[in-house]
Design an enzyme around this catalytic site. Sequence first.
Site, PDB file in Angstrom:
ATOM      1  N   THR A 132       0.822  -1.202   0.000  1.00 62.01           N
ATOM      2  CA  THR A 132       0.000   0.000   0.000  1.00 62.01           C
ATOM      3  C   THR A 132       0.859   1.257   0.000  1.00 62.01           C
ATOM      4  O   THR A 132       1.969   1.263   0.557  1.00 62.01           O
ATOM      5  CB  THR A 132      -0.916   0.027   1.240  1.00 62.01           C
ATOM      6  OG1 THR A 132      -1.513   1.311   1.372  1.00 62.01           O
ATOM      7  CG2 THR A 132      -0.137  -0.260   2.520  1.00 62.01           C
ATOM      8  N   TYR A 156      -1.639   0.637  10.454  1.00 61.53           N
ATOM      9  CA  TYR A 156      -1.844  -0.038   9.169  1.00 61.53           C
ATOM     10  C   TYR A 156      -0.569   0.030   8.330  1.00 61.53           C
ATOM     11  O   TYR A 156      -0.059  -0.993   7.862  1.00 61.53           O
ATOM     12  CB  TYR A 156      -3.014   0.613   8.435  1.00 61.53           C
ATOM     13  CG  TYR A 156      -3.209   0.117   7.014  1.00 61.53           C
ATOM     14  CD1 TYR A 156      -3.504  -1.218   6.759  1.00 61.53           C
ATOM     15  CD2 TYR A 156      -3.108   0.988   5.932  1.00 61.53           C
ATOM     16  CE1 TYR A 156      -3.693  -1.669   5.460  1.00 61.53           C
ATOM     17  CE2 TYR A 156      -3.293   0.545   4.636  1.00 61.53           C
ATOM     18  CZ  TYR A 156      -3.585  -0.781   4.396  1.00 61.53           C
ATOM     19  OH  TYR A 156      -3.758  -1.230   3.113  1.00 61.53           O
TER      20      TYR A 156
END
Length: 313
Positions: A124, A146
């Site tokens: 990501t 995250y």
Amino acid sequence: MKILVTGAAGYIGSHVAERLKSLGNNVVGLDNFSDYYDVSLKKLNAKGLEEKGIRIEKIDLRYSEELQNLPADFNYIFHFAAQPGISAASSFEDYLGNNVIGTKNLLDFALKNKKLALFVNIGTSSIYGINAAFDESVPPTPVSHYGVTKLAAEQLVLESSRLGDIKACSLRLYSVYGPRERPEKLYTKLIANAFKNIPFPLYKGSENHLRSFTYVQDIVDGVVSVIGLEDIVNNEIINLGTEEENTTQHGIEIVEQILNKKIDLQIVEARSGDQLRTKAVIDKARKLLDYNPKTSLYEGLKVQVEWYQNNFL
């Protein structure tokens, strides 16, 4: 070829599983059907995949024993399963278990697959940090649990390729939108609130955030293009996204244009760890994968609105 897709009942994973099947592959999907968001949406995705001949197994990667009965005869593994987003409802243990422990367990399973050509980790842009507008050589500075745990997962995968245990790569995705997008994400929630005539909660200042909003099928093109290029992409990190930048405000205005209605915005407190800017630098993807995203934000959002209308109205 036989291909394993983790997180296959989720948003992007379901699209990739579908594409791989359409290319004539034998595709098996794994998902733990987490209740992070409405499980019925994952079940809807899984039903659609099963109707296309894709077997979906309910397996939680946090528990290695759940992988013991899975046949170790895969040619490719695409690893989408993760604890997503920066929700306050998710604990650090959620991110650690799903993103790090789950990835390590999957890697241990991957080593048993003697015909494995490539392990594809789905990373990501959150790994880069507040501003994600760099090429892959820039040191990451994540600012959320995250981002931190996805970076750790990525490094676990690349460790295996550095040691020569398997061939592997990591694809860092940028602001993916389109049909099946999770219900708490920007555009699905924006479209839903517009149809329901309820205010959309906009994080303070986020209207000025810049994003490489990338249509999901353009992402799928890039993901599946690694097949057959394992010698070229081995041990590589590759950005996948669009070079086109748009503000969140402009995205809201496009949805309003498509729906021909004004959306009521309710300003709420900013989120910690939210990125200010994402701009995909994709020179490497163009060179190695011949990657060429081409869907405009208007075109992609028009399809997403139609998907919402067809499934939820």
